[in-house]
Write a protein that holds these residues in place. Structure first.
Motif, short mmCIF file in Angstrom:
data_model
loop_
_atom_site.label_atom_id
_atom_site.label_comp_id
_atom_site.label_asym_id
_atom_site.label_seq_id
_atom_site.Cartn_x
_atom_site.Cartn_y
_atom_site.Cartn_z
N UNK A 222 0.01 -9.36 -17.89
CA UNK A 222 -0.49 -9.61 -19.25
C UNK A 222 0.68 -9.97 -20.16
N UNK A 223 0.42 -10.51 -21.34
CA UNK A 223 1.51 -10.79 -22.28
C UNK A 223 2.32 -9.53 -22.57
N UNK A 224 3.66 -9.62 -22.56
CA UNK A 224 4.51 -8.42 -22.66
C UNK A 224 4.72 -7.95 -24.09
N UNK A 225 3.64 -7.61 -24.77
CA UNK A 225 3.75 -7.06 -26.12
C UNK A 225 2.72 -5.96 -26.27
N UNK A 226 2.96 -5.06 -27.24
CA UNK A 226 2.05 -3.95 -27.43
C UNK A 226 1.88 -3.13 -26.16
N UNK A 227 0.65 -2.74 -25.87
CA UNK A 227 0.36 -1.97 -24.67
C UNK A 227 0.65 -2.78 -23.41
N UNK A 228 0.68 -4.10 -23.53
CA UNK A 228 0.96 -4.95 -22.38
C UNK A 228 2.31 -4.68 -21.74
#
Length: 315
Positions: free
Chosen positions: A296-302
């Motif tokens: 998944x995109x590597x930001x937040x919970x990702x």
């Protein structure tokens, strides 16, 4: 050994105070706890899990006042984080109190401390009336347990008691922040995002991959979270090769879902993280040999989700 099952936090705490090992739910995953000041009981955690002795444990407390029992100093940054995120899925790395047995910290001069938010966990810890070091309640290297049934499958007959609660809310472990550095460093991404930390602190660092500071956090060096099936990471479900003994988990549906033995398509990042370890264990029960997991995109919970996927796929 016979493992007791109970829904009573008071009854479960009695086992712990007598030197027993107790699995209990938190908002992240189930933990396996012992009395921090009974070294022989803490050593049993490593034995029951098959956990390497150089992998430190996170100490769980029910009240902020208990931080003083296990740590000698709480930095200004740590105080800010405590005000904003505790109780909750955040672990703070602090200088270890000299009275805390070294088996808890794997010989390190730092200790990870966290205060869970789940009411059942808080009730249990209150009844224990002592700090409780607790890694995830699974055999070492296996997917973390998000239900008491998963704990039973891994540890029945090896521990004294399982406190039965619901499936955990988050499904991803706590974020580990080293508060002995300035600025603080995120040693393990988790349920609280880097963005949320930066919002209250301003500057937050991540150490280089080969930085030895990560040894102060569990879940950073040894193989973790892995099911018996081989986990293969894909960016797009079109990269998969379906079959009856293969599974897929991700945010986007695969081209031919009926060709897989098991498919789990999450509605959002939170649902993906919540179900990840649960799906891994379901795949084991179904005899799945290969699991395709979408990154998944590597930001937040990702960021935390990708970390767990990468470690599960490591061979």
């Amino acid at each position: 050994m016979t493992t007791a099952f109970t829904t009573s936090p008071t009854q479960a705490a009695e086992y712990l105070r007598r030197g027993g090992l107790v699995a209990f739910p938190t908002e992240t995953v189930y933990g396996l706890g012992a009395d921090a000041f009974q070294p022989s009981a803490v050593r049993r955690i490593f034995e029951a899990k098959g956990r390497p002795s150089d992998n430190p444990l996170i100490v769980h407390v029910s009240q902020q006042e208990q931080f003083d029992e296990v740590a000698v100093e709480v930095s200004h940054s740590a105080q800010i984080l405590m005000e904003h995120f505790l109780p909750g899925p955040l672990t703070l790395i602090l200088p270890k109190h000299p009275k805390l047995p070294s088996v808890v910290t794997a010989g390190l001069e730092t200790v990870g401390v966290r205060m869970p938010a789940l009411p059942l966990a808080r009730s249990f810890l209150d009844a224990c009336d002592t700090p409780v070091p607790a890694p995830s309640a699974n055999r070492s290297g296996r997917p973390s347990p998000t239900s008491w049934e998963a704990v039973r499958d891994d540890l029945e007959g090896r521990i004294d008691c399982i406190l039965q609660g619901d499936r955990t809310e988050t499904g991803v472990e706590s974020t580990v922040v080293d508060c002995t550095t300035d600025p603080v460093e995120v040693l393990r991404p988790g349920a609280i995002s880097m963005e949320a930390l930066k919002e209250v602190l301003g500057t937050v660092r991540t150490p280089p991959v080969d930085d030895k500071s990560t040894t102060r956090s569990p879940g950073t060096r040894h193989r973790h979270y892995a099911p018996t099936a081989e986990v293969r990471l894909v960016e797009n479900p079109s990269e998969t090769n379906p079959g009856p003994h293969r599974a897929y988990i991700g945010l986007d549906a695969p081209p031919d879902p009926d060709a897989f033995g098991l498919v789990s398509v999450a509605t959002d990042l939170e649902a993906y993280a919540h179900d990840l370890f649960h799906v891994f264990r379901a795949c084991e029960r179904e005899g799945i040999e290969v699991i395709y997991a979408q990154t998944v995109p590597p930001s937040g919970l990702g960021r935390a989700l990708n970390d767990r996927l990468r470690r599960a796929a490591a061979r």
